[in-house]
Design a protein around this motif. Structure first.
Motif, PDB file in Angstrom:
ATOM      1  N   HIS A  42       0.799  -1.227   0.000  1.00 48.44           N
ATOM      2  CA  HIS A  42       0.000   0.000   0.000  1.00 48.44           C
ATOM      3  C   HIS A  42       0.831   1.277   0.000  1.00 48.44           C
ATOM      4  O   HIS A  42       0.528   2.203  -0.769  1.00 48.44           O
ATOM      5  CB  HIS A  42      -0.990  -0.002   1.157  1.00 48.44           C
ATOM      6  CG  HIS A  42      -2.012   1.077   1.046  1.00 48.44           C
ATOM      7  ND1 HIS A  42      -1.888   2.270   1.703  1.00 48.44           N
ATOM      8  CD2 HIS A  42      -3.152   1.166   0.323  1.00 48.44           C
ATOM      9  CE1 HIS A  42      -2.906   3.038   1.407  1.00 48.44           C
ATOM     10  NE2 HIS A  42      -3.692   2.394   0.573  1.00 48.44           N
ATOM     11  N   PHE A  45       1.853   2.525  -3.433  1.00 52.63           N
ATOM     12  CA  PHE A  45       0.824   3.076  -4.311  1.00 52.63           C
ATOM     13  C   PHE A  45       0.090   4.257  -3.692  1.00 52.63           C
ATOM     14  O   PHE A  45      -0.622   4.978  -4.380  1.00 52.63           O
ATOM     15  CB  PHE A  45      -0.198   1.989  -4.682  1.00 52.63           C
ATOM     16  CG  PHE A  45       0.387   0.908  -5.520  1.00 52.63           C
ATOM     17  CD1 PHE A  45       0.629   1.101  -6.864  1.00 52.63           C
ATOM     18  CD2 PHE A  45       0.719  -0.314  -4.963  1.00 52.63           C
ATOM     19  CE1 PHE A  45       1.181   0.111  -7.646  1.00 52.63           C
ATOM     20  CE2 PHE A  45       1.273  -1.319  -5.738  1.00 52.63           C
ATOM     21  CZ  PHE A  45       1.503  -1.102  -7.070  1.00 52.63           C
ATOM     22  N   GLU A  46       0.246   4.457  -2.382  1.00 53.80           N
ATOM     23  CA  GLU A  46      -0.485   5.506  -1.685  1.00 53.80           C
ATOM     24  C   GLU A  46      -0.200   6.883  -2.263  1.00 53.80           C
ATOM     25  O   GLU A  46      -1.112   7.707  -2.415  1.00 53.80           O
ATOM     26  CB  GLU A  46      -0.102   5.477  -0.207  1.00 53.80           C
ATOM     27  CG  GLU A  46      -0.935   6.368   0.654  1.00 53.80           C
ATOM     28  CD  GLU A  46      -0.621   6.157   2.127  1.00 53.80           C
ATOM     29  OE1 GLU A  46      -1.178   6.912   2.918  1.00 53.80           O
ATOM     30  OE2 GLU A  46       0.170   5.273   2.474  1.00 53.80           O
ATOM     31  N   ASP A  48       0.447   7.743  -5.291  1.00 53.80           N
ATOM     32  CA  ASP A  48      -0.208   7.944  -6.585  1.00 53.80           C
ATOM     33  C   ASP A  48      -1.657   7.471  -6.580  1.00 53.80           C
ATOM     34  O   ASP A  48      -2.272   7.326  -7.639  1.00 53.80           O
ATOM     35  CB  ASP A  48       0.567   7.200  -7.678  1.00 53.80           C
ATOM     36  CG  ASP A  48       1.967   7.734  -7.856  1.00 53.80           C
ATOM     37  OD1 ASP A  48       2.160   8.948  -7.694  1.00 53.80           O
ATOM     38  OD2 ASP A  48       2.874   6.934  -8.154  1.00 53.80           O
ATOM     39  N   GLU A  49      -2.217   7.236  -5.408  1.00 54.80           N
ATOM     40  CA  GLU A  49      -3.554   6.664  -5.314  1.00 54.80           C
ATOM     41  C   GLU A  49      -4.607   7.535  -5.998  1.00 54.80           C
ATOM     42  O   GLU A  49      -5.448   7.029  -6.742  1.00 54.80           O
ATOM     43  CB  GLU A  49      -3.910   6.462  -3.840  1.00 54.80           C
ATOM     44  CG  GLU A  49      -5.129   5.620  -3.618  1.00 54.80           C
ATOM     45  CD  GLU A  49      -5.275   5.225  -2.159  1.00 54.80           C
ATOM     46  OE1 GLU A  49      -6.056   4.307  -1.910  1.00 54.80           O
ATOM     47  OE2 GLU A  49      -4.631   5.843  -1.287  1.00 54.80           O
TER      48      GLU A  49
END
Length: 74
Positions: A42, A45-46, A48-49
């Protein structure tokens, strides 16, 4: 002094191989449960979430618009 970048690159490769980091990481990640595995991924990717959400929404709109336009009887 000019050889330092080359030596650092070589030492990085050697250290990675000597410690077996790739194999160790693979083995430990295979032992993780679903929730723990998600917690590992997580943060990657957080950042660019929001971008992923917006792109997903735009692609969804484009696909549904295409479906609607192609299914209207002429």
């Amino acid at each position: 002094m000019e050889q330092i970048p080359e030596i650092i690159e070589l030492s990085y490769d050697y250290t990675t191989e000597a410690l077996g980091l790739q194999q160790t990481i693979r083995e430990r990640m295979e032992l993780l449960g679903y929730k723990d595995f998600e917690r590992v991924l997580h943060p990657a990717f957080e950042e660019d979430e929001i971008i992923l959400i917006v792109i997903g929404a735009l692609l969804g709109c484009a696909a549904s618009s295409f479906f609607i336009l192609t299914s209207i009887p002429t």
